[in-house]
Design an enzyme around this catalytic site. Structure first.
Site, PDB file in Angstrom:
ATOM      1  N   ASP A  49       7.991  51.258 -19.787  1.00 15.29           N
ATOM      2  CA  ASP A  49       8.041  52.537 -20.489  1.00 15.29           C
ATOM      3  C   ASP A  49       9.481  52.675 -20.986  1.00 15.29           C
ATOM      4  OD1 ASP A  49       7.319  55.000 -21.503  1.00 15.29           O
ATOM      5  OD2 ASP A  49       6.434  55.731 -19.639  1.00 15.29           O
ATOM      6  N   HIS A 101       9.959  61.657 -17.626  1.00 11.14           N
ATOM      7  CA  HIS A 101      10.973  61.733 -18.683  1.00 11.14           C
ATOM      8  C   HIS A 101      12.235  62.422 -18.149  1.00 11.14           C
ATOM      9  CE1 HIS A 101       7.327  61.168 -21.126  1.00 11.14           C
ATOM     10  NE2 HIS A 101       8.135  60.639 -22.017  1.00 11.14           N
ATOM     11  N   ARG A 136      -3.958  63.485 -21.601  1.00 10.86           N
ATOM     12  CA  ARG A 136      -3.770  62.111 -22.107  1.00 10.86           C
ATOM     13  C   ARG A 136      -4.608  61.115 -21.307  1.00 10.86           C
ATOM     14  NH1 ARG A 136       2.375  61.219 -21.512  1.00 10.86           N
ATOM     15  NH2 ARG A 136       1.912  59.219 -22.530  1.00 10.86           N
ATOM     16  N   ARG A 166       1.982  59.119 -33.373  1.00 10.50           N
ATOM     17  CA  ARG A 166       3.207  59.026 -34.191  1.00 10.50           C
ATOM     18  C   ARG A 166       2.901  58.931 -35.676  1.00 10.50           C
ATOM     19  NH1 ARG A 166       5.505  60.804 -29.768  1.00 10.50           N
ATOM     20  NH2 ARG A 166       5.821  59.234 -28.150  1.00 10.50           N
ATOM     21  N   LYS A 213      -1.569  51.873 -19.797  1.00  8.49           N
ATOM     22  CA  LYS A 213      -0.383  52.479 -19.179  1.00  8.49           C
ATOM     23  C   LYS A 213      -0.814  53.633 -18.268  1.00  8.49           C
ATOM     24  CE  LYS A 213       0.679  55.477 -23.183  1.00  8.49           C
ATOM     25  NZ  LYS A 213       1.548  55.653 -24.339  1.00  8.49           N
ATOM     26  N   HIS A 214      -0.047  53.969 -17.225  1.00  4.90           N
ATOM     27  CA  HIS A 214       1.287  53.486 -16.859  1.00  4.90           C
ATOM     28  C   HIS A 214       1.148  52.871 -15.477  1.00  4.90           C
ATOM     29  CE1 HIS A 214       1.659  57.023 -19.518  1.00  4.90           C
ATOM     30  NE2 HIS A 214       2.739  56.451 -20.009  1.00  4.90           N
ATOM     31  N   ASP A 234       3.293  54.671 -30.280  1.00  7.82           N
ATOM     32  CA  ASP A 234       2.437  55.411 -29.340  1.00  7.82           C
ATOM     33  C   ASP A 234       1.388  56.167 -30.143  1.00  7.82           C
ATOM     34  OD1 ASP A 234       3.761  55.323 -26.552  1.00  7.82           O
ATOM     35  OD2 ASP A 234       5.440  55.904 -27.803  1.00  7.82           O
TER      36      ASP A 234
END
Length: 613
Positions: free
Chosen positions: A333, A260, A217, A156, A247-248, A148
């Site tokens: 995801d 999440h 984002r 990351r 995404k998403h 990601d």
């Protein structure tokens, strides 16, 4: 003795790519199967050769090819003991090499918290070690390594790789050329480290200021603008040989629940979905997007079964494949997220996802359970082997397109030539300079004069530094202002300053000529709001810099100057400092509307608003 290409020596020594002999030996089976008789740059293998590969796979190998899994450690064969322990506990294997041997997974996802991304040479060595371990297996295939790397608040791979402004900042800049440049450079750097699939860009249209999971984002609230920037970033990434991922799907921009930790519902009508959520995904498909990621949320207007989109055949096959004409890879995801686990058990989720039309199953919480559940579903006839073959072929086509059958390895020379170069870092700074948005500038306080206000106090929120940047934000801002000729000091006051902390900041402000306050998601009753009000009351000029959501300005009516930076990464904070100092003019325009704090139905600053000098 060091095993070439595994990365077990970290970044020291000569740990470049494996020798040509090793590569040839490891890829011999695959290359023979593909009958790649031409030169190295020959056209990608055609479907008949890939189908021949699929026909020789065992059922277990086919099931493995559908999974993309996390694994702890900086090396494929010699991770630290703590990472071995974590792997044993969560996956039942010691290393990435053992994960590949046992489950034959088709993909591996890198995370900073899994210690996969310490620094660029190590990442390249880890990638090589993963490819070598997989290719040396019987009928071994190259691995699609993903991460990601959205930039902004989600990345990351940190410094010294080039880190760009996040999507909402790019939305404020509004430049398709900048979005394409971001994708091109970021893609080239990822590819140099052996990462060939990036879970970016975010194609969600963020129309809900309370969205806890997307927010900055997203490129913004205007579907047309988002569509243009999504398409540009896709072109950049894929032009560099990295698979982009929109995404998403079918759209996560209008939720106040984080998938999440919960199960969101999008209440848009079918007509509103077509107008608002669908356009960026259509644009991504038109741009030739390689992969699309599903959302763990319910959209009753598209499927009233109560299932999350990830498990919805009407959404993934009916709309995405058949209506929108998409035939690329569909990746879920993370299957560890609550939004997909709340209705069915972890054994049912991967089977239902495949039945819905998914190709890649990302990061299940219990791989053994998920892998065996798919195996059992095929053996018992719930899933056909032909259905698996369809997805495996899509995954293999993507691996072939990305050159993984021809050249699965990377080398340190490529890392040194590509990752975090001076030219790339300068490009990131230039892009950031076009994103900083000036919302309030009473009495033309900005740009701040060094002669009139030489001593600057920087206070405010210091959230954990995102994406391996320097941090903390107050320190980065103070450092940048010092480099620009001010005498700046930093005082961290946090996201919820107490009365004592506020009093300390007020005292410090009396010794300064001006104050810069970094704010982070200010709410009506928050200590941050009280802090800014009390600093303004000292009579010192106060410049508020919103370092996450631009909505903070609505809560800070007394601040004489307000900027939106859209993230607290170094590149965005340095740009904000240059704008404050007058080194560059603010050019960003709001990509989302800011509503009034006292009446959210009223727009305080519309999309496109932004001042300059």
């Amino acid at each position: 003795m060091h095993d070439t290409g595994t990365g077990s020596t970290g970044s020291t020594g000569n740990t470049a790519q494996p020798s040509r002999r090793t590569v040839l030996a490891a890829t011999a089976g695959v290359t023979a199967a593909l009958a790649a008789a031409g030169p190295a740059h020959a056209a990608a293998p055609d479907d008949s050769r890939l189908r021949a590969l699929v026909s020789r796979m065992t059922l277990e190998e086919k099931v493995g090819q559908l999974f993309v899994m996390r694994v702890y450690g900086h090396s494929a064969t010699a991770p630290d003991q703590a990472d071995i322990d974590a792997n044993l506990k969560e996956i039942g294997v010691r290393t990435a090499a053992e994960l590949l041997a046992k489950y034959r997974v088709g993909g591996i996802i890198y995370f900073a918290w899994a210690h996969n991304t310490r620094e660029p040479h190590q990442i390249a060595d880890l990638s090589n070690g993963i490819q070598k371990a997989s290719l040396e297996l019987p009928r071994g295939l190259p691995v699609l390594i993903s991460t990601d790397q959205e930039h902004g608040i989600v990345a990351r791979v940190g410094k010294p790789a080039t880190l760009f402004p996040g999507a909402m900042a790019v939305g404020a800049g509004g430049s398709r050329s900048d979005a394409r440049t971001l994708g091109r450079i970021a893609g080239a750097e990822l590819r140099a480290m052996g990462i060939r699939q990036d879970y970016s860009p975010v194609a969600d249209v963020n129309v809900n200021p309370a969205n806890p999971v997307i927010g900055v984002r997203s490129f913004g609230a205007d579907p047309r603008a988002v569509s243009r920037l999504v398409a540009a970033e896709v072109a950049g990434y894929q032009g560099s040989g990295v698979a982009a991922t929109a995404k998403h799907f079918p759209g996560h921009g209008d939720t106040n629940v984080d998938s999440h930790t919960g199960f969101p519902t999008i209440t848009h009508s079918r007509e509103l979905w077509e107008q608002l959520d669908a356009p960026p995904f259509r644009a991504a498909i038109a741009a030739g997007i390689d992969s699309i990621m599903t959302a763990h949320l319910m959209v009753p207007a598209l499927d009233d079964s109560g299932d999350p989109a990830t498990l919805s055949r009407p959404i993934l096959t009916g709309i995405l494949r058949e209506r929108l004409g998409y035939d690329g890879v569909v990746v879920t995801d993370s299957l560890g997220m609550e939004g997909v686990r709340s209705k069915y058990g972890d054994a049912r989720v991967p089977v239902l996802a495949l039945k819905a039309g998914v190709d890649q199953l990302l990061n299940p919480p219990d791989l053994d359970l998920a892998w065996n559940a798919v195996l059992t579903a095929v053996r018992e006839g719930e899933l056909t082997e032909a259905r698996l073959d369809e997805s495996i072929l899509r995954v293999l086509r993507l691996k072939s397109k990305l050159g993984l059958f021809r050249s699965p390895y990377v080398d340190h020379g490529g890392v040194d030539r590509t990752v975090g170069t001076r030219a790339h870092l300068a490009a990131a700074d230039r892009i950031a300079e076009r994103t900083t948005t000036l919302l309030v500038n009473e009495g033309r306080l900005l740009p701040l004069s060094r002669r009139r206000y030489p001593k600057v106090l920087v206070v405010g929120a210091d959230p954990a530094s995102p994406s391996g940047t320097t941090g903390p934000p107050t320190g980065v801002l103070a450092g940048a202002l010092n480099e620009l000729g001010f005498t700046a000091t930093a005082l961290s006051t946090g996201t919820a300053p107490s009365a004592a902390t506020i009093a300390k900041a007020v005292t410090a402000a009396r010794d300064a000529d001006a104050v810069v306050a970094a704010t982070y998601n200010v709410t009506a009753g928050s200590g941050q709001k009280a802090l800014v009000e009390q600093l303004v009351a000292t009579g010192r000029p106060v410049v508020a810099v919103a370092i996450r959501n631009p909505y903070d300005v609505a809560q800070l009516p007394t601040a004489p100057a307000c900027l939106a930076a859209y993230s607290w990464t170094d590149v965005e904070l340095r740009s904000a400092a240059r704008v404050i100092a007058g080194r560059v003019k603010p050019r960003g325009k709001l990509p989302v509307p800011v509503q009034r704090a006292d009446d959210p139905e009223q727009v305080l600053y519309p999309v496109g608003y932004g001042l300059s000098y």
